[in-house]
Design an enzyme around this catalytic site. Structure first.
Site, mmCIF file in Angstrom:
data_model
loop_
_atom_site.group_PDB
_atom_site.id
_atom_site.type_symbol
_atom_site.label_atom_id
_atom_site.label_comp_id
_atom_site.label_asym_id
_atom_site.label_seq_id
_atom_site.Cartn_x
_atom_site.Cartn_y
_atom_site.Cartn_z
ATOM 1 N N ALA A 25 12.497 22.312 3.302
ATOM 2 C CA ALA A 25 13.480 21.459 2.633
ATOM 3 C C ALA A 25 14.882 22.046 2.735
ATOM 4 O O ALA A 25 15.873 21.343 2.568
ATOM 5 C CB ALA A 25 13.115 21.286 1.161
ATOM 6 N N VAL A 57 -0.593 4.337 1.237
ATOM 7 C CA VAL A 57 -1.481 3.760 2.257
ATOM 8 C C VAL A 57 -2.113 4.886 3.052
ATOM 9 O O VAL A 57 -1.404 5.711 3.604
ATOM 10 C CB VAL A 57 -0.710 2.864 3.247
ATOM 11 C CG1 VAL A 57 -1.684 2.244 4.262
ATOM 12 C CG2 VAL A 57 0.062 1.789 2.518
ATOM 13 N N ILE A 77 -2.800 10.579 5.759
ATOM 14 C CA ILE A 77 -2.362 10.256 7.122
ATOM 15 C C ILE A 77 -0.875 9.891 7.103
ATOM 16 O O ILE A 77 -0.468 9.024 6.344
ATOM 17 C CB ILE A 77 -3.140 9.051 7.690
ATOM 18 C CG1 ILE A 77 -4.653 9.258 7.545
ATOM 19 C CG2 ILE A 77 -2.761 8.821 9.143
ATOM 20 C CD1 ILE A 77 -5.461 8.036 7.977
ATOM 21 N N LYS A 97 -2.941 -2.473 0.466
ATOM 22 C CA LYS A 97 -2.434 -1.586 1.511
ATOM 23 C C LYS A 97 -1.964 -2.381 2.726
ATOM 24 O O LYS A 97 -0.960 -2.052 3.350
ATOM 25 C CB LYS A 97 -3.514 -0.564 1.902
ATOM 26 C CG LYS A 97 -3.720 0.463 0.793
ATOM 27 C CD LYS A 97 -5.103 1.078 0.832
ATOM 28 C CE LYS A 97 -5.222 2.152 -0.249
ATOM 29 N NZ LYS A 97 -6.584 2.729 -0.295
ATOM 30 N N GLY A 115 -8.358 10.931 -2.233
ATOM 31 C CA GLY A 115 -8.747 12.285 -2.624
ATOM 32 C C GLY A 115 -7.521 13.016 -3.109
ATOM 33 O O GLY A 115 -6.403 12.750 -2.668
#
Lengths: 433, 433
Positions: A33, A133, A137, A206, A303
């Site tokens: 960052a 969503v 990933i 989604k 998860g």
């Protein structure tokens, strides 16, 4: 080094995951960052129960959301309460107070996304939702940035882990849906109220979010055709397998220059496709762009930790921008393209179909059924008539070529009206390519 | 609206693709960049030959690279010449002249990446290379931004389309390598000199780039163990299939807290894994991060348009930043982590192995071979001794459990020294998980 302050709304499963990662990966996050990322405040009704992996007494807990929303030093608000209200109002308040937003709230974005994106744009703030969503990933980021040179033409995916887990179990073990659901609930892979997952509603949320972003058009949740997995039988799964297919709950979107079709339903896909190997709680999204051609992303769609991974990636991206003095820009948020796409009604979509017809064992049944299909311009690719088991109906299983949904629905009604048909015809759509 | 000017070095296949997309998708790119993206200059020795899909006479062509490198109005230089020199010198000159860089040059980055990243950082300019690894797949962006909250522990992938195409064809048709290579060359899927592709060198280049980014450590190309596909036989492929595996050319990297192993070689993977379905010219990269767990990216790793898609995504990202007045920041480029990882020598890596031993049909052959394996602590998971075909040697096929590479190499030497062994033992590494 500049300090960027984060306020969490919610210390549930995902909130706890985020707090853990912010601590355990502090140095790397700081390097990436270019600023120190500080957990300034956490608002949750429950300020005392233990959360695994965290020392709650050492966290900046409060039962009052003001500690997050109204603290002027908080730069980024991470909304992890879920649900529509009060999450929506909290986000609006945070934006009005000049804060950037990170959220994982798919139900909220699917129903109020446009309002929130507009408000963020109006306030000149970023609103990031990678975690909403496909969990871990980096899909949103990929579509937003990696595929900017593309007009996306097709997207489809397995975006709900619970229903995919159930279908995978049904496929591997040959069990009935209700039994597998019960086991999934016992193991924590399905909620006590599994409706959103097994009825395809979560997948529709989604799809709304993805389609808004990918097709740059306005998408109403109510326009998405939704059909869940509750009627899938082990027999359907076994027949699919015989014919070289697997059954998945797919969220599908296909665009032309002027129209967009959107649907969620059980779908047979060839076992040779990479998506058919996506099992258990994994998700996968397939996209096709006019320049890049086919892509697929695969990973854990839910998860604690996969979701926290995406939330933290968004936090770092925003922190990086703030620290570098970089303002939010309109392109950070889903934009509407020059030309909005009209929704293609479900009756007009094309698909191939699997049909399971239960007929009396009489002459002319086949002729009647195939006659109806023929009259509706539905041509049959393959047909299996199974041997009749004792006094049961004769199952006639067919795979059709591409046909129009409206024609299929009419044909199904006519078939089911036949005297020789003893149970409603089962139909599952097929994506063969 | 601000104009961002792009100079292309090279109007070959990819250059032409980029020029096409910049024209055909001009409006979308402008919206997403928040600026007008203008093709200001193109330098290529060949300023006149037709390029399909473009009107060369209408393009700002020049045979002189100065038109790109020294034109003060050019903001972004896109290097698509390939090769080491003069591409490297051109990039250094462009950076010195204050330009940002987009490149697809894997060989250059794999050998001179550190120098170029340093120079870009020193000049305060961005150097983007999404197109250098896995073509159209937004992989670099995903690792750099989407997975910032992760320590990547494993990555492996099919990153060379030519060798994957050849292996897929050998698998589907049972043909010998040399024959399939000749066909691939005839169809344009393999170069006249296919060495880089079939010997794994191109895959090693991509692994160097990916590993540098993902593991935040210094990676020397010469430290990567490289073995190509030229010795794979249809028999190996058939046996793999019998045992439930597929053979792919994998680039593999595995990290611990202190070490990193890097290798490219043919590998057997289970047919149940999503990666085994990756066929033809498609690429796929699997990653595992300590927070996000497993991810896989799949798509076209090469080809004019997929590569152009990634180049244009980089152009737009840089254009967006310039237009918004956002400076390059150190985190844009691969950074070295606090602690560099030591290279794990090849002899120390663990793997499971497939062994094809060609022995005389004599008593005690099996005892001798398995005795050697046992002495080297290599345990056998399964063994197939095939029926001897007429006067040929007896093939003894074994799959071992995980063992150390050094032990395996020693065992192979001892086995091949046995009088009863009639041909060098074939060995292929196996990734079972």
């Amino acid at each position: 080094m500049k300090e960027i302050k984060v306020g969490l709304l919610g210390l549930g499963t995902v909130g706890a995951g985020v707090a853990k990662v912010l601590a355990s990966h502090r140095e790397e996050l700081e390097e990436k960052a270019g600023a120190s990322v500080v957990l300034q405040a956490i608002a949750d009704k429950d300020t005392t129960s233990p959360r695994k992996g965290l020392k709650v007494s050492e966290l900046p807990m409060s039962a009052d959301v003001s500690s997050v929303l109204d603290d002027p030093s908080v730069d980024i608000v991470v909304e992890l309460f879920g649900g529509i209200e009060p999450a929506r109002s909290f986000i609006m308040r945070a934006l009005a107070n000049g804060k950037h937003i990170v959220t994982a709230n798919k139900a909220l974005l699917a129903t109020h996304g446009e309002e929130l994106y507009s408000e963020a744009r109006r306030c000149g703030r970023m609103l990031a939702f990678e975690a909403a969503v496909a969990g871990g990933i980096p899909l949103i980021r990929s579509v937003k940035e990696g595929l900017v040179a593309n007009r996306i033409t097709t997207l489809y995916g397995i975006v709900n882990g619970t229903s995919n887990y159930i279908l995978s179990k049904m496929t591997d073990e040959g069990q009935e849906f209700s039994r597998v659901l019960a086991e999934a609930q016992a193991k924590g892979y399905a909620e006590a109220d599994p409706t959103y997952d097994v009825e395809g509603i979560d997948s529709a949320h989604k799809l709304q979010i993805l389609a808004t972003l990918a097709f740059r058009t306005s998408v109403r949740l109510e326009d998405i055709y939704v059909e869940g997995i509750t009627k899938i039988t082990p027999e359907d799964i076994g027949l699919a397998r015989e014919m070289g297919f697997r059954i998945k709950l797919l969220a599908i979107a296909k665009a032309t220059d002027s129209s967009l079709e959107l649907r969620v339903h059980p779908t047979m896909i060839p076992e040779s496709s990479p998506m058919s190997a996506v099992s258990g709680v994994f998700n996968a999204v397939f996209l096709s762009g006019d320049v890049v051609n086919d892509l697929m992303f695969y990973g854990r769609g839910a998860g604690q930790m996969p979701t926290a991974s995406s939330v933290c990636a968004d936090i770092v991206e925003i922190a990086r921008r703030i620290a570098a003095g970089q303002a939010a820009v309109p392109q950070d948020l889903p934009v509407l393209g020059r030309k909005l796409l009209a929704l293609k009604p479900m009756e007009e979509i094309s698909s191939a179909y699997y049909l399971y017809v239960s007929a009396l064992d009489q002459p002319s049944v086949l002729a009647q059924v195939t006659g109806i299909l023929g009259r509706h311009e539905i041509s049959i690719a393959s047909l299996i008539q199974k041997v009749r088991q004792r006094a049961k109906a004769v199952p006639v299983v067919m795979m059709t070529h591409e046909a129009q949904e409206g024609a299929m629905q009419k044909a199904l009604r006519e078939i089911d009206d036949l005297r020789v048909i003893v149970a409603p015809t089962r139909m599952i759509r097929v994506e063969a390519s």
